[in-house]
Each structure stands twice: as C-alpha cells, then as structure tokens.
Design an enzyme around this catalytic site. Sequence first.
Site, short mmCIF file in Angstrom:
data_model
loop_
_atom_site.label_atom_id
_atom_site.label_comp_id
_atom_site.label_asym_id
_atom_site.label_seq_id
_atom_site.Cartn_x
_atom_site.Cartn_y
_atom_site.Cartn_z
N HIS A 29 48.76 48.03 30.64
CA HIS A 29 48.70 49.18 31.54
C HIS A 29 47.85 48.84 32.74
O HIS A 29 47.05 47.90 32.72
CB HIS A 29 48.15 50.42 30.83
CG HIS A 29 46.68 50.34 30.54
ND1 HIS A 29 45.70 50.77 31.42
CD2 HIS A 29 45.99 49.88 29.45
CE1 HIS A 29 44.50 50.58 30.90
NE2 HIS A 29 44.65 50.03 29.70
N CYS A 30 48.04 49.59 33.84
CA CYS A 30 47.17 49.46 35.01
C CYS A 30 46.43 50.78 35.17
O CYS A 30 46.13 51.45 34.19
CB CYS A 30 47.96 49.08 36.25
SG CYS A 30 49.25 50.26 36.69
N VAL A 31 46.15 51.19 36.38
CA VAL A 31 45.33 52.38 36.59
C VAL A 31 46.07 53.66 36.23
O VAL A 31 45.48 54.61 35.71
CB VAL A 31 44.86 52.45 38.07
CG1 VAL A 31 44.03 53.70 38.32
CG2 VAL A 31 44.05 51.21 38.42
#
Length: 466
Positions: A29-31
């Site tokens: 995942h990212c932000v």
Amino acid sequence: MASKKKYDDLSNQIINLIGGKDNIEYFTHCVTRLRFNLKDQSLAKVEEIEKIQGVLGSQWQSGQLQVIIGQDVADVYSLIFERNGLNKEQSIDEKIDAASPKHKKKFKEIISSIFDGIAGCVAPCVSALIGGGMIKVILLVLTQLNILTPESGTYVTLSFVSDAPFYFLPVMVGANAAKKFGANMAIGITLGAVLIHPTFVSMVSEGTGGSIFGLAIPAKSYGSNVFAMILTIWIGAKVEKIIAKYSPAIIRSVAEPLLTFLIMAPLMLLLLAPMGAMIGTYLTGGLQWLYNTTGFFGLGILTALVPILVLTGMHMAFPPIALQNFAILGYDPLICIASIIPNFNQGAACAAVALKTRNQTIRSNASSASVAAIIAGVSEPALFGITLKYKTPLYAVMGGSFIGGVIAGIFQCYCYAFPGSFALFSFIAFIGDKGISNLIYMIIAVVVGMISTFILTIFLYKPEEQ
C-alpha cells in the site's frame, strides 16, 4: 479498533473479488491506495470492488490494480493481511524478477517500480515528519506571541522533539527500505544509524569524514537525506541474499550480519551515501534553478500538472524533494504549494459538478468528494470518481491550479514545515520567517484558484455528458 470494524466487509470481500489470495503476486500500500499485482488480471472484478463500502475508487496503473481507500489505508492493509493469512509481501526486486525473468520490462514499468520503491521507503516516515514539522510551526507561533521564549525549558524540550524525526530520518528510511527490498530490518536500521553516529557527525563538522581501508570518506552530512539510505539498502539487500546463499548453514547466523556490515558500511560511506546526497542535491538544485529561471510561470505549470502526476503515481517522488528543500533551504517554495492548490481545486470542481448536475447520485458523490479533498486532503475520490470521469472538470482543475500556482509564485510563498495534510489544516505550515503575510498570500492563491476552477467547471461541464 473502530477502523477495523469499519472495514470488516471490505477485508472479507476484496480478496475474493480479485481472484483469491493465490492470484496475488504482490500486495502493498501507499499513502491512500492498496496496490495489487495479480497473476491473472482478468479475474479481478473491478466494478464490484468499487461498490464495496469504504472503497473510494480504483484504477489499473502499469499492470497494478490500485484500490483507493484514503487515509485509513494502513489499517485496511493490515486487516486484509491478517484476515486472509497472506505471506510476507515480496520485495520490489522479487516482483521485477517474477514479472520479467528475462529482464525485458517496459520502460514505464521500470519507472513505476522506481517510484513504488521510493514510496515504500518514505511514505511510512511521513506521519513522524508531519508531527515534527507541525511542532516547529507551533513553537514559532508561540514565540511570536511571546507565550514561550527560546530559553524556556518547554521550548528547548519540544524543539529537540520536533528535530528528532528529521535527525533520525536515515534510521527510519533504513528500516522501511529493508522491509521494502527484503533485507534484515535490524541491519537497515544500523546502517542508517551509522550516518548519524556522533563520531561521524563530529568528524564531518570538522571537515573530515575519516577513512577506511586507506580510502578517504567524503565529509558529507546525511540528515534529512532519503536517497542515501534507499540506494544503500537496495544494494545491501542483494548483498545480504548472496551472503545467505553461499554461507554454510552452521555459521550463517554470524557470517550474514558480519559480512553484510563489512561490505556495506564502507560501500555506503565511500560511494552510495555520497551518490544519494548528490541525487538529492541535484534534484533540489534543478527545481530551484527552474523556479528562479521561470519564476511564477514554472510554479504554475508544475501545479497544473500535479493531477496528471497523481494519475501516473509520479507524485510519490515529491516527499523526498520537499525534505531536501527543508534541509537545504529551510523552506519549500515548490512541492508543497504545488500539492496543496490542486487538492482545493478538486474540491471546487466537485462542488460545481454537484451544483450543476441533475443526477442525485452524482450530486451526492461529488459533494462528499469535495469535502474529502478540501478538509482531509484526500483527492482520489474527486479525481477518479468525478473530475477524471467527466474530463471537463479535470481541465478546469488544471486551469485553476495554474492560476493559483502563478499567484503563489508571484508572491513567492514558502512552506516552512511538512503539512499535516495537503488541505485546510496545511495553512499553519506557511507561518514562518516571512511573517503572517506569507500565509495571507498563500490563502489568496488558494481562494483565487478555487474560484477560477469553480467558474471554469460551471462553463465546461455539461450534465448531459454524464
């Protein structure tokens, strides 16, 4: 606990809708987004995924399915991981090798992997940097109001607390990079600590970096530099795996950390860290040259392009550059400004769509997306659910962002700390050495950009296009 309960249905459904956990090649995942690399993309039921409560949208990017969640993405990631008994995520190198045994990856996939790697190393540090940056701004405000003095115990304590995330950034990046690239996290942390060890810092301050094996170590400071550790751990992960492969089992527990340190510490101090510092310096210097050369026009262009950069994922390279600006200049005249203005404009465009549309569903979606963009700084629902979908609002966002960026450039607005969010609560980060006028000018730039975007959307958006 509340976040976990909120996303129960999502965690129970999403794996089935992407073809089951056996169809997952890579999951991270990212932000704001869950990122899936799938073995068979045809098994993913994207339309059904988007109907799940808590999913704000989705897109395919360079063969990767990105499911937009928002600021609770880390909780959702952990819940999906836990509920489905998934294995430890593959490192970026393993993903590349699996996707292309003959190393014939397309150029855009390589670029996507680079940005994904940077995001994985830096994004987990952002919350600490936001906290430290906001404390710095609060201290500045309190001293200007004569509530605190720089000599007071409270000020001194909070000052070194606010400095800690930036001072120990190599350690945090080392840990996250080790996780991202599949290295031993303790080794990543220790290599990061080497760069801020008091002895090394003291030697650098005296103009010498010392020597090793008869070779002079460059006298460079690596505080607030992320590229030094990203390069080091990327190479270090490969070295560690080679050592583990060829070490006899009976001595591996000793040989692996010993040889990794003996190889990587000199390599880092002599070559990789200076290279990382050079990359950061040139990126910052290049953008500063562009800013000084093109002035307000260049900032306007960059701000207008941010929505497109978000679509491609290239915006994930922004945080390291902003950090370099804070470390070298003491402020950021570009990245944060170019990130904040388009978020407000996404909200303005969605508000215009909600006002003009006759479709109740679109009005509801546009209204909620507008609030999310302006208040929380989460622009993906607006971008993917409204402005990109109907296109003309996206053009309006880009036009309004250009205008807002130009105004911010004319007034030479500076951001003095990493904002808590690129939205309403980010304005406090514009209080700094230039006084309250800097904040006022930034507010003017945002408001004019929003008004321009709203008017452009009203004229360009045709409800019959929906």
